[in-house]
Scaffold this motif. Structure first.
Motif, short mmCIF file in Angstrom:
data_model
loop_
_atom_site.label_atom_id
_atom_site.label_comp_id
_atom_site.label_asym_id
_atom_site.label_seq_id
_atom_site.Cartn_x
_atom_site.Cartn_y
_atom_site.Cartn_z
N SER A 82 -56.55 55.41 -116.49
CA SER A 82 -57.34 56.62 -116.79
C SER A 82 -57.50 57.49 -115.55
N ASN A 84 -59.09 57.32 -112.77
CA ASN A 84 -60.46 57.52 -112.25
C ASN A 84 -61.20 58.66 -112.94
N SER A 123 -66.63 48.35 -114.49
CA SER A 123 -67.18 49.06 -113.33
C SER A 123 -67.55 50.47 -113.77
N THR A 128 -61.30 53.82 -116.66
CA THR A 128 -61.17 52.97 -117.86
C THR A 128 -62.45 52.19 -118.13
N MET A 235 -66.46 38.28 -103.95
CA MET A 235 -67.53 39.09 -104.56
C MET A 235 -67.60 38.83 -106.07
N ASN A 236 -66.45 38.76 -106.70
CA ASN A 236 -66.42 38.58 -108.15
C ASN A 236 -66.93 37.19 -108.56
N1 LIG Z 1 -66.74 43.98 -107.54
C1 LIG Z 1 -65.57 44.52 -107.85
N2 LIG Z 1 -65.40 45.85 -107.83
C2 LIG Z 1 -64.19 46.35 -108.16
C3 LIG Z 1 -63.09 45.52 -108.51
N3 LIG Z 1 -62.04 46.31 -108.78
C4 LIG Z 1 -62.45 47.58 -108.61
N4 LIG Z 1 -63.75 47.61 -108.23
C5 LIG Z 1 -64.60 48.80 -108.01
O1 LIG Z 1 -64.54 49.52 -109.24
C6 LIG Z 1 -64.42 50.91 -109.01
C7 LIG Z 1 -63.07 51.38 -109.52
O2 LIG Z 1 -62.95 50.99 -110.85
P1 LIG Z 1 -61.73 50.16 -111.45
O3 LIG Z 1 -62.34 49.02 -112.22
O4 LIG Z 1 -60.71 49.86 -110.43
O5 LIG Z 1 -61.15 51.25 -112.44
P2 LIG Z 1 -60.64 51.13 -113.92
O6 LIG Z 1 -61.79 50.80 -114.80
O7 LIG Z 1 -59.46 50.22 -113.95
O8 LIG Z 1 -60.23 52.65 -114.24
P3 LIG Z 1 -58.92 53.48 -113.83
O9 LIG Z 1 -58.17 52.64 -112.83
O10 LIG Z 1 -59.44 54.74 -113.30
O11 LIG Z 1 -58.18 53.61 -115.10
C8 LIG Z 1 -64.57 51.08 -107.53
O12 LIG Z 1 -65.96 51.26 -107.30
C9 LIG Z 1 -64.11 49.74 -106.95
O13 LIG Z 1 -64.70 49.48 -105.72
C10 LIG Z 1 -63.32 44.11 -108.55
O14 LIG Z 1 -62.44 43.30 -108.85
N5 LIG Z 1 -64.56 43.68 -108.21
#
Ligand SMILES: Nc1nc2c(ncn2[C@@H]2O[C@H](COP(=O)(O)OP(=O)(O)OP(=O)(O)O)[C@@H](O)[C@H]2O)c(=O)[nH]1
Ligand SMILES: [Mg+2]
Length: 452
Positions: A82, A84, A123, A128, A235-236
């Motif tokens: 998506s 972001n 998140s 997404t 963290m997860n």
């Molecule tokens: N704690 C944690 N934060 C994450 C992780 N992956 C991404 N983030 C955080 O999530 C946010 C980005 O969202 P993502 O989950 O990567 O995005 P998405 O929902 O896949 O959406 P798009 O990639 O835009 O389609 C940022 O604030 C990152 O720091 C993860 O595995 N753990």
């Protein structure tokens, strides 16, 4: 036994979800010596839905050690993500995939005799998880209005690399305000500082050698994950432990278990004030323990301290509407009562709910521990997270920066932004009003001064 369905959306949602499944397998393997899939867990496993609008993370799951757990019927993926952009996730993919999502949710729900709760993990910062994740929440409300919706939402930190994350988060929050039963907000900043603290402790000479490795809240030790640790894993794992604790009463039998519906019923006195600040203790266990009861009391004290909270918040200096203590392991009801009485004088509860405690006990402790505690606080300390988010949103919105990326998506209008920010402002105002009722700090009679 009741069942829950986990819906993991976006990169963050899926990565946390996988840490949850991995550690859940470890936990059930430790309890059920015959094999890792005991009945409680296998019913849980049939109940997951993995959604991401890019394929990378989900494909990796299918090729990794958890591949036998999920099958392709539980996945919904696209290729491009998506970008972001909340509007792409919510408006574009939402409408495009609605039927698909409904069909898979219905099929998953058919496997449950008593479906009690949906756990959405996502998140707030990307496109997404925030957009499609909250679209799923709407679908759940339409299709399964009687089933609880718990959402674990990872909030971006101020230094997040997604520049549009304040827009995505505020747009998503309007949906959370309106369609979730309970939201567990998590801040990456807090997860990061807990990881650093554990790292520091375990690397500090004497202590490090006595810490049980599989007891670290950040550890994957003993899980089925074999490949190299990824950046967010530690963290997860903390969030996975939170979910393990929250679902333990649905996975293990026990007379003092707390049902998920009781959390919503007892902790959410007003529909929109359903954000629960969580803390987990202990962060690790030492191998040799001589003073268990002191350790036990320490676990309760730590749960209320600032540096154990999963958001940047200080519940002790704010106002409680209610508080739940979910304990696992070798703990007695009398231990719970004693600690509540001990801690009560240092906490502020709203005047009409001074006894707003809810407790649950699951006799099976997490791997590596003899006991653990998850505290869920409905507390006005969540407010600064929201006001900071609002400020970050306003900085961009005043300049109309990046808006065009959103407004060219069908169904997305500027009013979506103004409605979202006013929903957030109203929420902050509700917390302000509660804070205003907080009595002034207790004053003790000053000592008699001796006249000179
Ligand atoms: N704690 C944690 N934060 C994450 C992780 N992956 C991404 N983030 C955080 O999530 C946010 C980005 O969202 P993502 O989950 O990567 O995005 P998405 O929902 O896949 O959406 P798009 O990639 O835009 O389609 C940022 O604030 C990152 O720091 C993860 O595995 N753990
Ligand atoms: Mg993504």
């Amino acid at each position: 036994m009741t069942q829950s369905v986990v819906v993991q959306v976006g990169q963050c949602g899926n990565q946390i979800g996988c840490r949850f499944w991995d550690l859940a397998l470890r936990e059930h393997a430790a309890v059920n010596k015959k094999g890792i899939y005991d009945e409680a867990l296998s019913s849980f496993f049939r109940n997951a839905l993995l959604i991401d609008m890019e394929e990378g993370v989900v494909n990796e799951i299918l090729q990794g050690p958890l591949r036998d757990v999920f099958d392709s019927k539980q996945l919904i993926t696209d290729v491009s993500g998506s970008g972001n952009n909340w509007a792409v996730g919510h408006k574009l993919y939402g409408y495009q995939y609605r039927e698909h999502i409904v069909e898979k949710l219905r099929r998953t729900a058919e496997h449950c005799d008593c479906l009690q709760c949906f756990f959405v993990i996502h998140s707030m910062g990307g496109g997404t998880g925030s957009g499609l994740g909250t679209f799923v929440l709407n679908v759940l409300e339409d299709e399964f209005p009687e089933v609880y919706r718990f959402v674990t939402s990872v909030y971006p930190s101020g230094e997040d690399d997604v520049i549009t994350s304040p827009y995505n988060s505020v747009l998503a929050m309007k949906e959370l305000n309106e369609h979730a039963d309970c939201v567990l907000p998590i801040e990456n900043e807090s997860l990061f500082s807990i990881v650093s603290k554990i790292h520091q402790m375990t690397n500090s000479g004497k202590l490090g050698s006595t810490v049980k490795q599989n007891s670290l809240l950040t550890s994957s030790a003993g899980g089925i994950k074999t490949e190299q640790e990824k950046p967010f894993d530690a963290m997860n794992n903390i969030v996975a432990n939170l979910l393990l604790n929250l679902t333990s009463s649905a996975r293990f039998e026990g007379s003092l278990n707390m049902d998920l519906n009781e959390i919503s019923m007892n902790l959410v006195p007003f529909p929109r004030l359903h954000y629960l600040v969580s803390s987990l203790t202990p962060l690790y266990t030492l191998a040799d323990v001589n003073v268990p009861s002191r350790r036990l009391d320490q676990m309760f004290s730590d749960a209320f301290s600032k540096d154990h909270q999963l958001i940047q918040a200080d519940p002790k200096h704010s106002l409680y509407l209610a508080c739940a203590l979910l304990v696992r392991g070798n703990v007695q009801v009398s231990d719970l009562r004693r600690n509540i009485e001990r801690l009560k004088p240092s906490l502020h509860f709203v005047s009409w709910n001074q006894e707003g405690w809810k407790t649950g006990l699951c006799s099976v402790p997490p791997v590596g521990h003899s006991h653990s505690l998850l505290a869920l606080a409905n507390n006005t300390c969540v407010k600064p997270t929201f006001t900071e988010l609002k400020d970050r949103f306003m900085k961009l919105y005043k300049k109309k920066a990046h808006l065009h990326h959103y407004l060219h998506i069908d169904g997305m209008e500027q009013s979506c932004f103004s409605e979202a920010i006013s929903s957030l402002s109203d929420l902050i105002e509700e917390y302000n009003q509660l804070d205003a009722t907080k009595s002034a700090p207790r004053t003790y009679p000053s000592r008699l001064k001796i006249a000179m």
